[in-house]
Scaffold this motif. Structure first.
Motif, PDB file in Angstrom:
ATOM      1  N   ALA A   1      19.253  12.280  16.066  1.00 28.69           N
ATOM      2  CA  ALA A   1      19.713  12.405  17.456  1.00 28.69           C
ATOM      3  C   ALA A   1      20.278  11.057  17.896  1.00 28.69           C
ATOM      4  O   ALA A   1      20.045  10.019  17.247  1.00 28.69           O
TER       5      ALA A   1
ATOM      6  N   LEU B   1      22.811  18.442  23.883  1.00 26.27           N
ATOM      7  CA  LEU B   1      21.571  18.973  24.427  1.00 26.27           C
ATOM      8  C   LEU B   1      21.739  19.276  25.907  1.00 26.27           C
ATOM      9  O   LEU B   1      22.388  18.525  26.645  1.00 26.27           O
TER      10      LEU B   1
ATOM     11  N   GLU C   1      22.417  13.917  22.074  1.00 26.30           N
ATOM     12  CA  GLU C   1      22.999  14.891  21.148  1.00 26.30           C
ATOM     13  C   GLU C   1      22.101  14.995  19.928  1.00 26.30           C
ATOM     14  O   GLU C   1      21.378  14.056  19.576  1.00 26.30           O
ATOM     15  N   LEU C   2      22.184  16.137  19.302  1.00 29.17           N
ATOM     16  CA  LEU C   2      21.346  16.435  18.140  1.00 29.17           C
ATOM     17  C   LEU C   2      22.231  16.854  16.980  1.00 29.17           C
ATOM     18  O   LEU C   2      23.085  17.731  17.121  1.00 29.17           O
TER      19      LEU C   2
ATOM     20  N   LEU D   1      13.990  19.321  22.359  1.00 31.81           N
ATOM     21  CA  LEU D   1      13.738  17.902  22.173  1.00 31.81           C
ATOM     22  C   LEU D   1      12.605  17.514  23.107  1.00 31.81           C
ATOM     23  O   LEU D   1      12.730  17.586  24.333  1.00 31.81           O
TER      24      LEU D   1
ATOM     25  N   GLY E   1      15.401  18.184  26.355  1.00 34.06           N
ATOM     26  CA  GLY E   1      16.673  18.840  26.126  1.00 34.06           C
ATOM     27  C   GLY E   1      16.506  20.102  25.312  1.00 34.06           C
ATOM     28  O   GLY E   1      15.519  20.262  24.567  1.00 34.06           O
ATOM     29  N   ARG E   2      17.466  21.031  25.464  1.00 34.20           N
ATOM     30  CA  ARG E   2      17.416  22.311  24.762  1.00 34.20           C
ATOM     31  C   ARG E   2      18.751  22.587  24.090  1.00 34.20           C
ATOM     32  O   ARG E   2      19.798  22.056  24.491  1.00 34.20           O
ATOM     33  N   LEU E   3      18.663  23.475  23.081  1.00 34.78           N
ATOM     34  CA  LEU E   3      19.871  23.928  22.401  1.00 34.78           C
ATOM     35  C   LEU E   3      19.597  25.318  21.860  1.00 34.78           C
ATOM     36  O   LEU E   3      18.536  25.575  21.272  1.00 34.78           O
TER      37      LEU E   3
ATOM     38  N   VAL F   1      11.471  17.027  17.542  1.00 36.50           N
ATOM     39  CA  VAL F   1      12.224  18.261  17.752  1.00 36.50           C
ATOM     40  C   VAL F   1      11.348  19.435  17.344  1.00 36.50           C
ATOM     41  O   VAL F   1      10.693  19.408  16.298  1.00 36.50           O
TER      42      VAL F   1
END
Length: 749
Positions: A11, A107, A116-117, A69, A81-83, A27
């Motif tokens: 990340a 994210l 960012e991931l 995250l 954060g999510r994705l 994560v």
């Protein structure tokens, strides 16, 4: 099987409000009821994980993958954060395609919109190179360092050598007490193994032995060889006259039976002070010892029982035979496994398989909490000899909980062996094999394991050629090892393998290695003794059938058969050149007739051969009792000891009778019994003249007609020659009756 692979790489831009790393990120990947967690990275704005997770596609019911995250916080993990990714849009990868390149994903949501991931998601099979390093959904609920013990691994046995030390002689030993005859011997210490020579017959300062000491050494050579020349002053005390340390890696490596040149080595002799303590810092090098020290690479180091060997190659690669084929093994699944341990009041089994062939060991991944695990893993081995066996064992993993510690041992569920010579070429066998194990309560079926196996061989000629060559390397025949040496060296090889394989990560543990190598199979038990006697009796059953057939012919109960045999024997007597072709054609006909009743599947264990059905509870208790005995019941120990004495006495009587009859047979010409020897010598003289004057064909005809004469012409009393030999051998039985008696005694023993 298809798997959904997720590789979480790293990340970036994980900053707090003041643009400094404010949390410890990790994560979490969610897919339906499954969740996978990466390791926790310390406060870094650009953390990296590079971890792979594999989810069985058969168990995926969620339409999307959720990535969270999180911050590792003692007060509670906060989502940063999510994705979300759609499962239906995940691409498929089929090797040999290159690995899928990871991508950056923005994210969203959570406490912050930054970051960012980088990850890659694809669908593949077990052929994917990420399969072995991935965390599997089958191991859900396992965390921490225990995850490593759930992954599939391949292990290689270390290269084993026979270390031979030929102790020849020593010179100029310093013996203080010249009034006594010294009892000089050499003690060799290699790692944890200790061996010693016999006491030298030369009772002086220059003793001689010319005796071999052998050890098993494994590359890389870590331990030196320490030789000490000692004098046995008393039963509990030895005086050291010198010490010599050899570095094993620098010794000469012998490939043939040519002996190495002897060398003189200086003995480091400690100077003893007035107080009686040795000053090792003041060595003297007056005394010497002559040795032939070598690493014998022409032998095959036996680490398995000879009849269950999976590899027969010598140590050095230059002496290996040409590869003849490839063995492919598919470990599919198991069914009906019993619960091996209890957790929260319920039984569970965490099963994995281990397969061993040659120097290569393979271990499947562990399927957590399943009595019907599915592995569907495939492995291959190179085959150099068809008369070898592959061993597959099923175990229960007892190291998934960090609280178990190092004292836990993996439970043995069962194992099976398949001999390659029973497999047809290029044919795939897919069968379920029962796991039969003898426990202290009796024989138990521990479930079944399904395997797919194929032996591929490109050249049938090379395969058939191996059947005409010696099975062991040449050194085993030119310089054979005694049975005692083989047992001792096999014990050393097993200990080395358990140590080296136990140092791998994850370790292949000691109990697993010993169980696969059939360690401890040489311990005595009444069941094994009875089973071996029954096997010997069954092997000689053809002689009993032949005796019954001859008795049936001689009894004239079937006149047509007896007359036919008369004409056939007379025909062979007049045409003796047809005897060997008749026997060959008869064996050919028997083999052709048995072709239809051949075994179509790879043979497996036959419980009846092990005499399992005859066992009593006391027999089981005795077999599972270790050395030294742990039985606290003195009456039970007394009963077992008396029973062992009875069995040993019967075997002793059998061996003694055999020895007595052989001695009396030799004594026929030694004039120990003058009258018997005179009769036997006279009979030999008359028989020689008779045979010289009468044609051999006529003698055979008379002998056959005499043997096959009708019962009305037979007497119930034994003939004169038979009576003579019965008197000489002191038993009233024919040779066949004696054989039946011997086998019956051995079977009862």
């Amino acid at each position: 099987m298809h798997y959904l692979y997720i590789r979480i790489v790293k990340a970036k831009d994980l900053f707090g409000d003041d643009n400094v790393p404010a949390y410890d990120p990790y994560v979490e990947a969610r897919l339906g009821n499954y969740r996978a967690l990466t390791t926790v990275a310390e406060k870094k704005p650009n953390p990296g994980w590079n971890q792979v997770f594999a989810f069985s596609k058969d168990r995926i019911y969620s339409p999307c993958i959720e990535f969270l995250l999180r911050n590792k916080d003692p007060d509670g993990d906060g989502v940063k954060g999510r994705l979300f990714l759609d499962v239906n849009e995940v691409p498929r990868r089929v090797p040999p395609d290159s690995p899928l390149a990871p991508q950056w994903y923005k994210l969203e949501g959570g406490d912050t919109m930054k970051g960012e991931l980088m990850l890659a998601v694809w669908i593949g099979t077990q052929a994917d190179e990420a399969f072995t390093e991935a965390w599997h959904s089958d191991a859900a609920g396992v965390s921490g360092e225990s995850i490593a013990s759930t992954k599939s691994k391949v292990y290689l046995s270390p290269k084993l050598w026979y270390l031979r030390i030929n102790v020849i002689q020593a010179q100029d030993l310093e013996i203080k007490n010249r009034n006594r005859r010294p009892e000089i011997f050499v003690r060799a210490v290699f790692g944890t193994m200790i061996s010693r020579t016999k006491v030298s017959l030369s009772k002086n300062v220059n003793p001689m032995w010319n005796e071999d000491l052998m050890f098993v050494a494994a590359e890389p050579f870590e331990n030196p060889l320490v030789l000490t020349v000692e004098d046995g002053i008393s039963n509990n005390k030895e005086e050291v006259h010198g010490k010599c340390v050899l570095h094993v890696g620098k010794l000469e490596r012998r490939l043939s039976d040519n002996p190495v040149d002897p060398r003189w080595f200086s003995l480091e002799t400690p100077v003893v002070s007035e107080g009686g303590e040795g000053k090792n810092n003041e060595p003297r090098f007056n005394s010497k010892i002559q040795l032939r020290a070598s690493l014998d690479g022409g032998y095959h180091v036996l680490d398995e029982t000879t009849h269950h060997s999976s590899d027969l190659r010598p140590t050095v690669r230059q002496l290996w035979k040409q590869r003849i084929g490839v063995l492919e093994l598919g470990i599919l699944n198991a069914t009906g496994l019993p619960p091996m341990k209890k957790k929260d009041g319920q039984g569970r089994t965490d099963a994995y398989c281990v397969a061993k062939y040659g120097q290569k060991w393979v271990r499947t991944r562990t399927i957590v909490d399943s009595c019907s695990p599915q592995w569907n893993e495939q492995y291959t081995w190179e085959v150099f000899d068809p008369c070898t066996m592959i061993t597959v064992g099923v175990f229960d993993n007892c190291h998934l909980q960090e609280s178990n510690g190092g004292g836990a041992q993996d439970s043995k569920i069962g194992k099976l062996r398949i001999r390659l010579s029973t497999l047809e070429i290029n044919k795939i066998y897919t069968h379920s094999y029962p796991l039969l194990v003898l426990h202290s309560q009796g024989l138990k079926k521990m479930g079944e394991v399904q395997l797919a196996i194929r032996f591929s061989c490109p050249s049938i000629f090379n395969l058939l050629q191996l059947y005409t060559q010696p099975i062991l390397p040449r050194m085993h025949y030119t310089h054979p090892l005694s049975l005692y040496q083989q047992d001792c060296l096999r014990y050393q090889a097993t200990q080395l393998l358990t140590t080296r394989l136990g140092r791998s990560e994850p370790p292949l543990r000691k109990e697993v290695v010993e169980y696969m190598l059939n360690y401890g199979s040489n311990l005595w038990s009444k069941r094994r003794t009875t089973a071996n006697c029954q096997r010997i009796k069954a092997a000689f059953s053809s002689l009993e059938h032949l005796s019954q057939g001859i008795g049936l012919i001689c009894s004239w109960k079937k006149p047509f058969l007896t007359v036919t045999i008369h004409f056939m024997l007379l025909f062979l007597i007049f045409f003796p050149e047809l005897i060997v072709p008749t026997i060959c054609f008869y064996l050919f006909l028997i083999g052709i007739l048995n072709y239809r009743s051949r075994i179509r599947d790879p043979p497996h264990m036959d419980p009846q051969l092990s005499c399992i059905e005859r066992l009593t509870q006391d027999d089981l208790d005795e077999e599972f009792d270790g050395i030294p005995s742990t039985c606290k019941n003195n009456e039970a120990l007394k009963f077992r000891y008396n029973r062992l004495r009875v069995a040993a006495g019967q075997v002793q009587s059998l061996l003694g009778d055999l020895a007595t009859q052989m001695e009396r047979l030799h004594s026929l010409l030694n004039w120990r019994d003058p009258r018997a020897t005179a009769l036997f010598v006279s009979f030999c003289l008359v028989a020689g003249i008779f045979v010289y004057l009468i044609r051999l064909r006529t003698m055979i005809i008379v002998f056959v007609l005499y043997i096959l004469r009708h019962p009305r012409f037979k007497s119930k009393l034994p003939s004169a020659p038979v009576s003579f030999f019965r008197i000489i051998f002191c038993f009233d039985a024919t040779l066949l009756d004696f054989g039946k008696w011997a086998f019956s005694v051995a079977a009862h023993a």
